[in-house]
Design a protein around this motif. Sequence first.
Motif, PDB file in Angstrom:
ATOM      1  N   MET A  33       0.858  -1.173   0.000  1.00  0.00           N
ATOM      2  CA  MET A  33       0.000   0.000   0.000  1.00  0.00           C
ATOM      3  C   MET A  33       0.898   1.227   0.000  1.00  0.00           C
ATOM      4  N   ALA A  34       0.423   2.265  -0.643  1.00  0.00           N
ATOM      5  CA  ALA A  34       1.254   3.455  -0.789  1.00  0.00           C
ATOM      6  C   ALA A  34       0.384   4.697  -0.860  1.00  0.00           C
ATOM      7  N   TRP A  35       1.027   5.806  -0.598  1.00  0.00           N
ATOM      8  CA  TRP A  35       0.413   7.121  -0.778  1.00  0.00           C
ATOM      9  C   TRP A  35       1.214   7.897  -1.819  1.00  0.00           C
ATOM     10  N   TYR A  36       0.505   8.471  -2.764  1.00  0.00           N
ATOM     11  CA  TYR A  36       1.067   9.380  -3.745  1.00  0.00           C
ATOM     12  C   TYR A  36       0.397  10.736  -3.541  1.00  0.00           C
ATOM     13  N   ARG A  37       1.012  11.756  -4.109  1.00  0.00           N
ATOM     14  CA  ARG A  37       0.367  13.060  -4.092  1.00  0.00           C
ATOM     15  C   ARG A  37       0.627  13.793  -5.389  1.00  0.00           C
ATOM     16  N   GLN A  38      -0.290  14.685  -5.694  1.00  0.00           N
ATOM     17  CA  GLN A  38      -0.154  15.509  -6.890  1.00  0.00           C
ATOM     18  C   GLN A  38      -0.557  16.925  -6.553  1.00  0.00           C
ATOM     19  N   ALA A  39       0.422  17.804  -6.638  1.00  0.00           N
ATOM     20  CA  ALA A  39       0.189  19.228  -6.432  1.00  0.00           C
ATOM     21  C   ALA A  39      -0.215  19.857  -7.770  1.00  0.00           C
ATOM     22  N   PRO A  40      -0.852  21.034  -7.724  1.00  0.00           N
ATOM     23  CA  PRO A  40      -1.260  21.691  -8.962  1.00  0.00           C
ATOM     24  C   PRO A  40      -0.088  21.881  -9.919  1.00  0.00           C
ATOM     25  N   GLU A  41      -0.285  21.487 -11.159  1.00  0.00           N
ATOM     26  CA  GLU A  41       0.699  21.649 -12.225  1.00  0.00           C
ATOM     27  C   GLU A  41       1.981  20.850 -11.981  1.00  0.00           C
ATOM     28  N   LYS A  42       1.901  19.841 -11.164  1.00  0.00           N
ATOM     29  CA  LYS A  42       3.052  18.975 -10.929  1.00  0.00           C
ATOM     30  C   LYS A  42       2.659  17.524 -11.179  1.00  0.00           C
ATOM     31  N   GLN A  43       3.677  16.694 -11.394  1.00  0.00           N
ATOM     32  CA  GLN A  43       3.410  15.279 -11.615  1.00  0.00           C
ATOM     33  C   GLN A  43       3.116  14.578 -10.302  1.00  0.00           C
ATOM     34  N   ARG A  44       2.385  13.494 -10.407  1.00  0.00           N
ATOM     35  CA  ARG A  44       2.109  12.685  -9.232  1.00  0.00           C
ATOM     36  C   ARG A  44       3.412  12.063  -8.751  1.00  0.00           C
ATOM     37  N   GLU A  45       3.617  12.082  -7.426  1.00  0.00           N
ATOM     38  CA  GLU A  45       4.849  11.551  -6.872  1.00  0.00           C
ATOM     39  C   GLU A  45       4.553  10.620  -5.699  1.00  0.00           C
ATOM     40  N   LEU A  46       5.444   9.664  -5.511  1.00  0.00           N
ATOM     41  CA  LEU A  46       5.324   8.751  -4.384  1.00  0.00           C
ATOM     42  C   LEU A  46       5.684   9.478  -3.100  1.00  0.00           C
ATOM     43  N   VAL A  47       4.839   9.323  -2.089  1.00  0.00           N
ATOM     44  CA  VAL A  47       5.100   9.902  -0.778  1.00  0.00           C
ATOM     45  C   VAL A  47       5.690   8.832   0.150  1.00  0.00           C
ATOM     46  N   ALA A  48       5.009   7.696   0.239  1.00  0.00           N
ATOM     47  CA  ALA A  48       5.461   6.625   1.132  1.00  0.00           C
ATOM     48  C   ALA A  48       4.791   5.323   0.713  1.00  0.00           C
ATOM     49  N   SER A  49       5.471   4.227   0.971  1.00  0.00           N
ATOM     50  CA  SER A  49       4.904   2.909   0.679  1.00  0.00           C
ATOM     51  C   SER A  49       5.264   1.948   1.797  1.00  0.00           C
ATOM     52  N   ILE A  50       4.430   0.909   1.940  1.00  0.00           N
ATOM     53  CA  ILE A  50       4.666  -0.103   2.960  1.00  0.00           C
ATOM     54  C   ILE A  50       4.206  -1.450   2.416  1.00  0.00           C
ATOM     55  N   THR A  51       5.073  -2.453   2.551  1.00  0.00           N
ATOM     56  CA  THR A  51       4.730  -3.789   2.072  1.00  0.00           C
ATOM     57  C   THR A  51       4.031  -4.583   3.173  1.00  0.00           C
ATOM     58  N   ILE A  52       3.531  -5.743   2.782  1.00  0.00           N
ATOM     59  CA  ILE A  52       2.793  -6.575   3.722  1.00  0.00           C
ATOM     60  C   ILE A  52       3.683  -7.038   4.879  1.00  0.00           C
ATOM     61  N   ASP A  53       4.986  -7.128   4.624  1.00  0.00           N
ATOM     62  CA  ASP A  53       5.904  -7.535   5.691  1.00  0.00           C
ATOM     63  C   ASP A  53       6.587  -6.352   6.349  1.00  0.00           C
ATOM     64  N   GLY A  54       6.080  -5.147   6.091  1.00  0.00           N
ATOM     65  CA  GLY A  54       6.513  -3.988   6.847  1.00  0.00           C
ATOM     66  C   GLY A  54       7.672  -3.188   6.297  1.00  0.00           C
ATOM     67  N   ARG A  55       8.119  -3.503   5.080  1.00  0.00           N
ATOM     68  CA  ARG A  55       9.188  -2.694   4.495  1.00  0.00           C
ATOM     69  C   ARG A  55       8.612  -1.347   4.065  1.00  0.00           C
ATOM     70  N   ILE A  56       9.318  -0.276   4.436  1.00  0.00           N
ATOM     71  CA  ILE A  56       8.816   1.076   4.248  1.00  0.00           C
ATOM     72  C   ILE A  56       9.775   1.901   3.412  1.00  0.00           C
ATOM     73  N   ASN A  57       9.201   2.752   2.596  1.00  0.00           N
ATOM     74  CA  ASN A  57       9.978   3.663   1.767  1.00  0.00           C
ATOM     75  C   ASN A  57       9.319   5.038   1.833  1.00  0.00           C
ATOM     76  N   TYR A  58      10.139   6.082   1.967  1.00  0.00           N
ATOM     77  CA  TYR A  58       9.642   7.452   2.016  1.00  0.00           C
ATOM     78  C   TYR A  58      10.323   8.300   0.945  1.00  0.00           C
ATOM     79  N   ALA A  59       9.596   9.275   0.448  1.00  0.00           N
ATOM     80  CA  ALA A  59      10.220  10.305  -0.361  1.00  0.00           C
ATOM     81  C   ALA A  59      11.127  11.137   0.544  1.00  0.00           C
ATOM     82  N   ASP A  60      12.223  11.605  -0.003  1.00  0.00           N
ATOM     83  CA  ASP A  60      13.170  12.388   0.799  1.00  0.00           C
ATOM     84  C   ASP A  60      12.496  13.607   1.422  1.00  0.00           C
TER      85      ASP A  60
END
Length: 121
Positions: A33-60
């Motif tokens: 599962m993950a969260w993305y975001r899109q600001a006005p006039e910008k591309q959609r970007e990954l904010v954070a993701s988490i796998t079923i076994d708990g591995r997590i990734n964040y945007a800087d």
Amino acid sequence: VQLQASGGGLVQPGGSLRLSCAASGNIFTLNEMAWYRQAPEKQRELVASITIDGRINYADSVKGRFTISRDNAKNTAFLQMDSLKADDTAVYYCNAHLRGWGTGRDLLEYWGQGTLVTVSS
């Protein structure tokens, strides 16, 4: 499969919000599962993701301020957003990669409807 996102709103700089994303329907395994975001006039970007076994990734840009978590029993993911900045203003989208019952080995991708987060004084 449906992804229902909630929790957006208007918050002052430095404030906090908590987003939720509940997945429902034909779900065998909710691999990521993950969260993305899109600001006005910008591309959609990954904010954070988490796998079923708990591995997590964040945007800087959100490291140290945002925390992603999930409740596997409820097929729900959360995004705790602290120390919010004006640059965090965007529509936030929930995303999931999953397998359904009887859908085979390939991962299927789904998107939620988006929830608006506005950071402004």
